[in-house]
Design an enzyme around this catalytic site. Structure first.
Site, PDB file in Angstrom:
ATOM      1  CB  CYS A 166      10.929  44.665  30.477  1.00 39.10           C
ATOM      2  SG  CYS A 166      11.916  44.215  30.588  1.00 39.10           S
ATOM      3  NE  ARG A 179      20.399  42.513  35.013  1.00 38.86           N
ATOM      4  CZ  ARG A 179      19.869  43.638  34.305  1.00 38.86           C
ATOM      5  NH1 ARG A 179      20.317  43.815  32.696  1.00 38.86           N
ATOM      6  NH2 ARG A 179      18.751  44.468  33.430  1.00 38.86           N
ATOM      7  CD  GLN A 183      17.803  48.217  33.717  1.00 35.35           C
ATOM      8  OE1 GLN A 183      16.472  48.029  33.893  1.00 35.35           O
ATOM      9  NE2 GLN A 183      18.568  47.404  32.653  1.00 35.35           N
ATOM     10  CG  ASP A 207      14.364  50.152  32.159  1.00 31.49           C
ATOM     11  OD1 ASP A 207      14.328  50.285  30.748  1.00 31.49           O
ATOM     12  OD2 ASP A 207      13.653  49.206  32.895  1.00 31.49           O
ATOM     13  CG  HIS A 237      10.015  48.872  29.261  1.00 28.34           C
ATOM     14  ND1 HIS A 237       9.986  48.929  30.774  1.00 28.34           N
ATOM     15  CD2 HIS A 237      10.848  48.334  28.799  1.00 28.34           C
ATOM     16  CE1 HIS A 237      11.367  48.483  31.238  1.00 28.34           C
ATOM     17  NE2 HIS A 237      11.626  47.764  29.429  1.00 28.34           N
ATOM     18  CE  LYS A 261      22.469  43.915  22.892  1.00 30.67           C
ATOM     19  NZ  LYS A 261      22.960  43.553  24.446  1.00 30.67           N
ATOM     20  CG  HIS A 281      13.325  46.128  26.370  1.00 28.71           C
ATOM     21  ND1 HIS A 281      13.035  46.116  27.532  1.00 28.71           N
ATOM     22  CD2 HIS A 281      12.745  45.590  25.336  1.00 28.71           C
ATOM     23  CE1 HIS A 281      12.421  45.257  27.068  1.00 28.71           C
ATOM     24  NE2 HIS A 281      12.164  44.765  25.890  1.00 28.71           N
TER      25      HIS A 281
END
Length: 649
Positions: free
Chosen positions: A340, A369, A387, A389, A391, A475, A521
């Site tokens: 992000c 991570r 991910q 992912d 945004h 979330k 997200h």
RNA sequence: GCCGUUGUAGCUCAGUGGUAGAGCACUUCCUUGGUAAGGAAGAGGUCACGGGUUCAAAUCCCGUCAACGGCUCCA
């Protein structure tokens, strides 16, 4: 007590009984069989001992093994039986808590350094059954707090005393069976004789009260059944589930591997796994293009200040991978743990107008991570993962609509892949611990409302968990179970009013004023790694045709037909069919067997007849021979199945 | 990170103080076959790694690493 009371049963019938009648007596009046099977009674919705007198008019349901509450009561009582057995075998040990769980129960015990391992399981099981055969009654006894404290002080059990501290006088009860007395609110089954089969499953460490500052106790997991046969069936079911474990299938089907040299939690994607993964990526890419997303690509590292700005450094910096440094200047870069912040910087590359929004930036972004070593688990919990992912930067008035569109996308993905059995979880702030979170109260409230409303309007069945929100926003997560029943989060949608503030994101409104966008997200898969792990376990490795790494195997009857086999394969390859030719010097039976084990959906057997006619003999995995047909006919059959799920990828 | 268990050939596993084993997979040869395992031979291991005890360690002890089952954590 002589007053009659009216008992309403589940079928709606109403019967009269003398006051003080017990669930067990009601059962005996209905049928002897029922009386033998009653474990507990639900009285006006509260589960209680079947042996407890009922003194007022009530709606009563008699609970047996077939009721979830009956099972829970059975296992809860079994936990007491386990404790009794452990105390007999290891006098002087102390007890924490012993609740029923989804499959069985556990008891936390402090063995005072004594050794307890698998060799001891049998001994405990035998002792449990020996005690069970005595048909010891579970006797309930209300007790004053002072007396209860006195009892456990004399017994020397600090954990029970700790539990007692938080209980109010007047609400405390003891249950005793045989020589074992426990602090317990109940309810319990009538006696231990109902327990006919017991199995200690495993032992694990567990912190007292779940707090890692406390002493670690030994958690003994076990399961019991009213019949030996049911235990056997349960163990068989477990064996079957283990066969679907993605770690086992991942190795057998050559999808992925780990290497100690590369590092723990860092999966290596093998060719077949990569094929599968790329099909999934392409599938989602197409869906995202249709949904108005713009793909972007960002680097795997980012300057430390990026994460200082985002707040991730403050929140996770100390327990992340340490920054990497440039050799000369000593500049600090972080392996990106999130995409992000990078996407925020893309947003800022030029002034944005309200007309540009929503802006949806999507990236299959690989992040790293530092997960605690004990947490790593196959592909479901790793240190490097990708991910799916994206945004969404939008105006505040667009949040709900965008949120609902994402729900649609997630459901489309799940449906396409046959994920029927999922649950949706709304994660909100812990109202008692607000300093854990960053962002204003007002922004949080708005975001939480947006999620709750969107989920409700989409008709999702949701559970709400307080305190499960991310530190920057609430979330909506989509949860599924793996083969062994463990719950994992896949898709996630998160509203974020915080990052736009931190990055000072702006757009110009129709009134020429500057406004702050809202970020959403979202990741329908969550991570490719975890999603594929669950997909493997859901399908048992029998992937839908459009996803199968190898869709066909061409199997020549003998060397003589190798050229024809190659021709067939090339013709199919040109029509986007994936697979291989089995050139080994083996008999056809062997080639078929190996293709079946590799879970290749179609086997195309070619020999003299097929060569003469320009045909292939088609065999479907798990079904058998479909007969001989032309290559065109096979392609038609093949494409029909691929498009059946709507995914010509 | 914590507690417990485990670590022998690519895989599944025997071997518990005295010269490292099996099945499958792999290589070569024979076999040229019709819908779930053809035959023979061969190659392959510093017994996770590092220390220690012992005349002698895969085996006993200590440490490290990794995997497994949980706990805590999970942007």
């Amino acid at each position: 007590m002589s007053d009659q009371i009216r008992i309403t049963l589940p079928d709606g019938s109403v019967r009269e009984y003398p006051g003080g009648v017990t669930g067990l007596e009601i059962a005996a009046g209905i049928s002897e069989g029922l009386a033998r099977n009653v474990l507990a009674a639900s009285v006006n919705g509260t589960v209680q001992d079947a042996t407890r007198p009922i003194t007022t008019d009530a709606t009563v349901k008699l609970l047996t093994w077939n009721d979830p509450e009956g099972k829970a009561t059975f296992w809860h009582s079994s936990a007491h039986l386990l404790a009794e057995a452990l105390e007999e075998l290891y006098p002087g040990i102390q007890f924490g808590i012993g609740p029923p769980i989804e499959n069985g129960f556990y008891y936390d015990v402090d063995l005072n350094g004594r050794h307890f391992s698998q060799e001891d399981f049998k001994k405990v099981e035998d002792k449990m059954l020996e005690l069970a055969r005595k048909k010891q009654e579970f006797v309930r006894k209300p007790i004053s707090k002072a007396e209860a404290v006195d009892y456990f002080e004399k017994k020397g059990d600090p954990y029970k005393l700790d539990l007692l501290e938080r209980l109010d006088d007047g609400t405390i009860t003891f249950y005793t069976q045989g020589n074992f007395t426990d602090l317990c609110r109940g309810p319990h089954i009538p006696n231990t004789g109902f327990i006919k089969a017991a199995k200690v499953m495993n032992v694990a460490g567990a912190y007292w009260r779940g707090d890692e500052k406390n002493k670690m106790l030994t958690r003994v997991y076990a399961i019991t059944f009213p019949k030996q046969k049911e235990l056997d069936e349960y163990l068989h079911l477990l064996e079957e589930a283990k066969k679907r474990d993605h770690r086992k299938l991942g190795r057998e089907l050559e999808l992925f591997a780990f290497s100690e040299k590369v590092g723990q939690g860092l999966p290596l994607w093998l060719p077949k796994g990569t094929m599968l993964r790329e099909r999934l990526e392409n599938f989602l890419r197409r869906a995202q293009v249709r949904a108005g997303y713009s793909p972007v690509v960002t680097p795997h590292i980012g300057g430390k200040s990026l994460y200082v700005t985002s707040g991730h450094w403050e929140k996770y910096g100390k327990d992340s991978f340490k920054p990497i440094l440039t050799p000369e200047e000593g500049e600090e870069f972080l392996l990106k743990p999130m995409n992000c912040p990078h996407h925020c910087e893309i947003y800022k590359t030029k002034p944005r107008s309200y007309r540009d929004l929503p802006l949806r930036l999507a990236e299959f972004g690989t992040v790293y991570r530092y997960e605690q070593s004990g947490e790593l688990h196959g592909l479901t919990r790793v240190r490097g993962f990708t991910q799916d992912d994206a945004h969404i930067f939008c105006r505040p008035d667009q949040v709900k609509e965008e949120f609902m569109k994402v729900i649609d996308l997630v459901l489309y993905v799940f449906r396409s892949l046959g994920f029927e059995d999922f649950s949706a979880q709304i994660s909100l702030r812990d109202p008692e611990n607000r300093e854990k979170y960053i962002g204003s109260d007002d922004a949080w409230a708005k975001a939480e409302d947006a999620i709750v409303e969107a989920a409700a309007e989409k008709g999702l069945r949701t559970v709400t968990e307080l305190g499960e929100a991310a530190f920057y926003g609430p979330k909506l997560d989509f949860m599924v179970r793996d083969a062994l029943g463990r719950k994992w989060q896949l898709g996630t949608i998160q509203v974020d009013y915080n990052l736009p503030d931190r990055f000072e994101l702006e757009y110009t409104g129709s009134d020429n004023q500057k406004y702050r966008p809202v970020m959403i997200h979202r990741a329908p898969f969550g991570s490719l790694e975890r999603f594929i792990a669950i997909l493997i376990e859901n399908t048992g490795g029998n992937f839908p045709l459009w996803l199968s790494p190898d869709q066909i195997a061409v199997l020549p009857i003998s060397e003589k037909y190798e050229t024809y086999a190659n021709d067939v394969f090339l013709a199919l390859q040109e029509r986007d069919v994936r697979g291989y030719v089995d050139h080994r010097d083996e008999k056809i039976g062997r080639k078929i067997r190996d293709a079946e084990i590799s879970k290749v959906p179609f086997m195309l057997i070619v020999g003299e007849k097929e060569q003469a006619e320009g045909h292939v003999a088609v065999r479907r995995k798990g079904e058998g021979d479909l007969g001989s047909m032309s290559i065109d006919d096979f392609v038609e059959l093949f494409r029909a199945e691929v498009s059946q799920v709507g995914q010509a990828v």
